[in-house]
Design a protein around this motif. Structure first.
Motif, mmCIF file in Angstrom:
data_model
loop_
_atom_site.group_PDB
_atom_site.id
_atom_site.type_symbol
_atom_site.label_atom_id
_atom_site.label_comp_id
_atom_site.label_asym_id
_atom_site.label_seq_id
_atom_site.Cartn_x
_atom_site.Cartn_y
_atom_site.Cartn_z
ATOM 1 N N GLN A 248 2.773 -8.519 5.333
ATOM 2 C CA GLN A 248 3.303 -7.159 5.191
ATOM 3 C C GLN A 248 4.089 -7.003 3.890
ATOM 4 N N VAL A 249 4.873 -8.004 3.535
ATOM 5 C CA VAL A 249 5.656 -7.936 2.298
ATOM 6 C C VAL A 249 4.737 -7.914 1.090
ATOM 7 N N ILE A 250 3.699 -8.750 1.106
ATOM 8 C CA ILE A 250 2.752 -8.777 -0.011
ATOM 9 C C ILE A 250 2.013 -7.448 -0.101
ATOM 10 N N ALA A 251 1.625 -6.879 1.026
ATOM 11 C CA ALA A 251 0.908 -5.603 1.019
ATOM 12 C C ALA A 251 1.775 -4.483 0.455
ATOM 13 N N MET A 252 3.067 -4.516 0.712
ATOM 14 C CA MET A 252 3.954 -3.479 0.180
ATOM 15 C C MET A 252 4.108 -3.598 -1.326
ATOM 16 N N ARG A 253 3.981 -4.799 -1.869
ATOM 17 C CA ARG A 253 4.172 -5.009 -3.297
ATOM 18 C C ARG A 253 2.898 -4.815 -4.111
ATOM 19 N N LEU A 254 1.761 -4.665 -3.464
ATOM 20 C CA LEU A 254 0.524 -4.440 -4.198
ATOM 21 C C LEU A 254 0.561 -3.066 -4.847
ATOM 22 N N PRO A 255 -0.067 -2.946 -6.012
ATOM 23 C CA PRO A 255 -0.058 -1.639 -6.680
ATOM 24 C C PRO A 255 -0.865 -0.617 -5.887
ATOM 25 N N GLN A 256 -0.346 0.591 -5.847
ATOM 26 C CA GLN A 256 -0.999 1.676 -5.139
ATOM 27 C C GLN A 256 -1.778 2.516 -6.152
#
Length: 59
Positions: A38-46
């Motif tokens: 979840q933390v990695i997914a939040m930090r991925l560029p949108q």
């Protein structure tokens, strides 16, 4: 009190304390892995570009 409840549950279910600790360890590992994902997914560029709305072809 918690240890007493776990020991009583082990006696009732016929499990060993080692088996319960092993299952608890895997549960903690799984929860930590989910948190990391979840933390990695939040930090991925949108994506910054909004998709273009396609025209309505219904009539």
């Amino acid at each position: 009190m918690l240890l007493w409840a776990v020991a009583t549950a082990c006696v009732i279910n016929g499990d060993t304390m080692t088996g319960v600790l092993c299952q608890a360890t895997w549960l903690v590992v799984a929860v930590i892995m989910l948190i990391v994902v979840q933390v990695i997914a939040m930090r991925l560029p949108q994506p910054r570009v909004k998709p273009v709305a396609e025209p309505d072809t219904n009539g």
